[in-house]
Scaffold this motif. Structure first.
Motif, mmCIF file in Angstrom:
data_model
loop_
_atom_site.group_PDB
_atom_site.id
_atom_site.type_symbol
_atom_site.label_atom_id
_atom_site.label_comp_id
_atom_site.label_asym_id
_atom_site.label_seq_id
_atom_site.Cartn_x
_atom_site.Cartn_y
_atom_site.Cartn_z
ATOM 1 N N UNK A 13 0.748 -1.157 -0.012
ATOM 2 C CA UNK A 13 -0.026 -0.011 0.075
ATOM 3 C C UNK A 13 0.789 1.361 -0.077
ATOM 4 N N UNK A 14 1.962 1.344 0.596
ATOM 5 C CA UNK A 14 2.851 2.341 0.769
ATOM 6 C C UNK A 14 3.694 2.549 -0.524
ATOM 7 N N UNK B 7 11.783 -7.180 4.460
ATOM 8 C CA UNK B 7 10.360 -7.264 3.536
ATOM 9 C C UNK B 7 10.194 -6.188 3.080
ATOM 10 N N UNK B 8 10.231 -4.884 3.982
ATOM 11 C CA UNK B 8 9.806 -3.573 3.792
ATOM 12 C C UNK B 8 11.082 -3.037 2.762
ATOM 13 N N UNK B 9 12.278 -3.261 3.056
ATOM 14 C CA UNK B 9 13.249 -2.662 2.401
ATOM 15 C C UNK B 9 13.026 -3.418 0.818
ATOM 16 N N UNK B 10 12.785 -4.836 0.721
ATOM 17 C CA UNK B 10 12.534 -5.254 -0.499
ATOM 18 C C UNK B 10 11.485 -4.851 -1.179
ATOM 19 N N UNK B 11 10.247 -4.210 -0.740
ATOM 20 C CA UNK B 11 8.971 -3.807 -1.205
ATOM 21 C C UNK B 11 9.092 -2.390 -1.477
ATOM 22 N N UNK B 12 9.277 -1.374 -0.630
ATOM 23 C CA UNK B 12 9.425 0.151 -0.873
ATOM 24 C C UNK B 12 10.675 0.401 -1.050
ATOM 25 N N UNK C 149 -1.490 8.016 -14.852
ATOM 26 C CA UNK C 149 -0.528 7.434 -14.064
ATOM 27 C C UNK C 149 -0.807 6.522 -13.085
ATOM 28 N N UNK C 150 -1.969 7.081 -12.544
ATOM 29 C CA UNK C 150 -2.551 6.278 -11.362
ATOM 30 C C UNK C 150 -2.889 4.900 -11.783
ATOM 31 N N UNK C 151 -3.528 4.701 -12.961
ATOM 32 C CA UNK C 151 -3.852 3.652 -13.381
ATOM 33 C C UNK C 151 -2.888 2.713 -13.608
ATOM 34 N N UNK C 152 -1.520 2.937 -14.225
ATOM 35 C CA UNK C 152 -0.424 2.618 -14.400
ATOM 36 C C UNK C 152 0.118 1.898 -13.050
ATOM 37 N N UNK C 153 0.337 2.746 -12.226
ATOM 38 C CA UNK C 153 0.936 2.595 -10.919
ATOM 39 C C UNK C 153 -0.136 1.497 -10.153
ATOM 40 N N UNK C 154 -1.425 1.631 -9.963
ATOM 41 C CA UNK C 154 -1.992 0.798 -9.313
ATOM 42 C C UNK C 154 -2.080 -0.635 -9.935
ATOM 43 N N UNK D 112 -3.327 13.277 0.904
ATOM 44 C CA UNK D 112 -2.250 12.607 0.344
ATOM 45 C C UNK D 112 -0.859 12.808 1.133
ATOM 46 N N UNK D 113 -0.773 14.111 1.544
ATOM 47 C CA UNK D 113 0.060 14.461 2.216
ATOM 48 C C UNK D 113 0.408 13.770 3.698
ATOM 49 N N UNK D 114 -0.727 13.427 4.295
ATOM 50 C CA UNK D 114 -0.953 12.935 5.517
ATOM 51 C C UNK D 114 -0.580 11.348 5.413
ATOM 52 N N UNK D 115 -1.095 10.688 4.429
ATOM 53 C CA UNK D 115 -0.851 9.327 4.049
ATOM 54 C C UNK D 115 0.838 9.300 3.847
ATOM 55 N N UNK D 116 1.315 10.185 3.225
ATOM 56 C CA UNK D 116 2.978 9.908 2.914
ATOM 57 C C UNK D 116 3.606 10.166 4.124
ATOM 58 N N UNK D 117 3.400 11.175 4.996
ATOM 59 C CA UNK D 117 3.888 11.360 6.358
ATOM 60 C C UNK D 117 3.876 10.057 7.181
ATOM 61 N N UNK D 118 2.546 9.557 7.242
ATOM 62 C CA UNK D 118 2.284 8.562 8.122
ATOM 63 C C UNK D 118 3.276 7.238 7.565
ATOM 64 N N UNK D 119 3.266 7.100 6.298
ATOM 65 C CA UNK D 119 4.145 6.055 5.728
ATOM 66 C C UNK D 119 5.610 6.263 6.024
ATOM 67 N N UNK D 120 6.133 7.226 5.792
ATOM 68 C CA UNK D 120 7.804 7.840 6.310
ATOM 69 C C UNK D 120 7.723 7.525 7.737
ATOM 70 N N UNK D 121 6.941 7.861 8.808
ATOM 71 C CA UNK D 121 7.084 7.657 9.795
ATOM 72 C C UNK D 121 6.983 6.272 10.418
#
Length: 414
Positions: free
Chosen positions: A59-60, A201-206, A238-243, A387-396
């Motif tokens: 998801x990240x 696993x996280x390093x191998x995925x993101x 691009x959203x379609x491509x990425x998803x 989107x900003x909130x989701x990004x910062x939550x992922x980084x945290x």
């Protein structure tokens, strides 16, 4: 930073909207041999315990890759190019060193994985297998240099489909326990080793190098338009491509763990790729074992080519130095051959390389989130508040996992 204004590619935009592909190249980074090692080890040793890590990481990955692609389309610059313009000389060089270390760890893992696959399929010695993988990746990179990005994307897509078949075939022979798999969606750990595996696993995925690369891939495929409407349409496509690309990669990743949990749990020696392959062949038949090894080989060939491409993007953006891709391929092949020649256990080298990648994620992710949230960089394409909130939550979450990993490892807790 002023947004560059180039001639709009409006006459071709509708045909380009129909041509997806950059995200599928980036997605190769999410199904590389490092993923195989981390996911098989997690499933064989701990069953379905860490399914939640892969779901969260994927998801990240969707979020991060969309932001990276959007950055390239909205600014006409790659993430390394923007950072290269904003950082002073010393900081820029220091930043390049860490990014290059991450790219090198990625490349080493991918060459080792391809060498292991050749050894499993044909008994080729690991060192010779590494050389063969290096030469084969040069041919793929030559395709990109001579025939253009679109031909390279098609070749990578074919390899991605082979990877999917290779790692998912076993599930049709040995289906997982649906109830136990759903139970694996509950976040939890069982000691230091599971935290280490989760970080791997996280390093191998993101993947950090994929974060740098995708901004260049989307920009190079579609170009930069001065027309905001055209940019908006491209970003939506691009959203379609990425998803689509990351959904496929996520399914393959989860399939690896489920296969190991359903077929390899408790079997001695399955903490290595060679042992897992032997167990898969014994439990599910030699045909499934061979398909698995072919998938691993395709993974190594595709991902090492993409990793080399990413390294060139990083160097070009941060140092403003461009060397031929094939020359870079030769240079970056050396560390992997040294590891193979030294007799280091391949699976251990793969897992540790993915942990290193996990520590490199914040250096790519945090600047990306900051840049895509700035109106002076993105204009009307600035990230929305959710989107900003989701990004910062992922980084945290990512940084937090790394801190826990360091604490538990140093304390020696179990």
């Amino acid at each position: 930073m002023a947004i560059p204004t180039l001639k709009s590619p409006a006459p071709k935009v509708w045909s380009r909207l129909l041509l997806l592909g950059p995200a599928f190249v980036a997605a190769i980074a999410y199904v590389d041999p490092g993923n195989v090692a981390a996911n098989l080890t997690a499933g064989a040793n701990y069953g379905y315990l860490l399914v939640w890590v892969l779901v969260a990481a994927n998801a990240m990955a969707v979020l991060v890759q969309y932001q990276s692609a959007k950055l390239g389309l909205a600014t006409g610059l790659s993430l390394p190019e923007i950072l290269g313009k904003r950082l002073g000389t010393r900081r820029r060089r220091a930043y390049w060193v860490q990014a290059e270390v991450v790219a090198g760890a990625t490349d080493m893992a991918e060459v080792i994985g391809g060498a292991v696959a050749l050894n499993l399929l044909f008994g080729v010695p690991l060192l010779l297998g590494g050389v063969i993988v290096g030469v084969a990746s040069m041919l793929l990179l030559a395709l990109q240099s001579r025939r253009g990005q679109k031909s390279f994307e098609y070749a990578i897509l074919v390899l991605l489909l082979i990877i999917a078949v290779g790692f998912m075939a076993g599930l049709f022979v040995s289906p997982p326990d649906a109830g136990a798999a759903l139970g694996g969606l509950v976040p939890r750990f069982e000691g230091t080793d599971t935290v280490l595996l989760a970080a791997s696993m996280l390093g191998a995925t993101v993947m950090p190098h994929a974060i740098y690369l995708h901004s260049a891939l989307s920009r190079d495929r579609h170009g930069f338009s001065s027309d905001p409407l055209v940019r908006t349409r491209l970003i939506r496509a691009t959203r379609v491509d990425v998803v689509g690309a990351l959904l496929l990669a996520g399914v393959v990743n989860i399939s690896m763990l489920l296969l190991a949990a359903s077929s390899l749990r408790g079997i001695e020696g399955t903490d290595t790729i060679a042992g897992a392959h032997a167990a898969v062949s014994a439990a599910l038949g030699p045909a499934i074992g061979a398909i698995f090894a072919v998938g691993l080989l395709a993974s190594g060939l595709a991902s090492t080519s993409v990793g080399c491409y990413a390294g060139a993007t990083i160097m070009g953006g941060l140092l403003k130095v461009r060397i031929p891709l094939l020359t870079r391929r030769v240079v970056t092949l050396i560390p992997a051959l040294i590891v193979l020649g030294a007799g280091v256990e391949p699976t251990l080298a793969l897992v540790l390389s993915q942990v290193l990648l996990s520590f490199g994620i914040p250096f790519a992710l945090i600047p990306l989130i900051r840049l895509t949230g700035r109106r002076d960089v993105m204009g009307i394409h600035t990230d929305s508040l959710p989107l900003k909130i989701a990004g910062w939550v992922s980084a945290t979450l990512i940084v937090g996992l790394n801190v826990v990993l360091i604490t538990l490892t140093v304390a020696g807790q179990s």
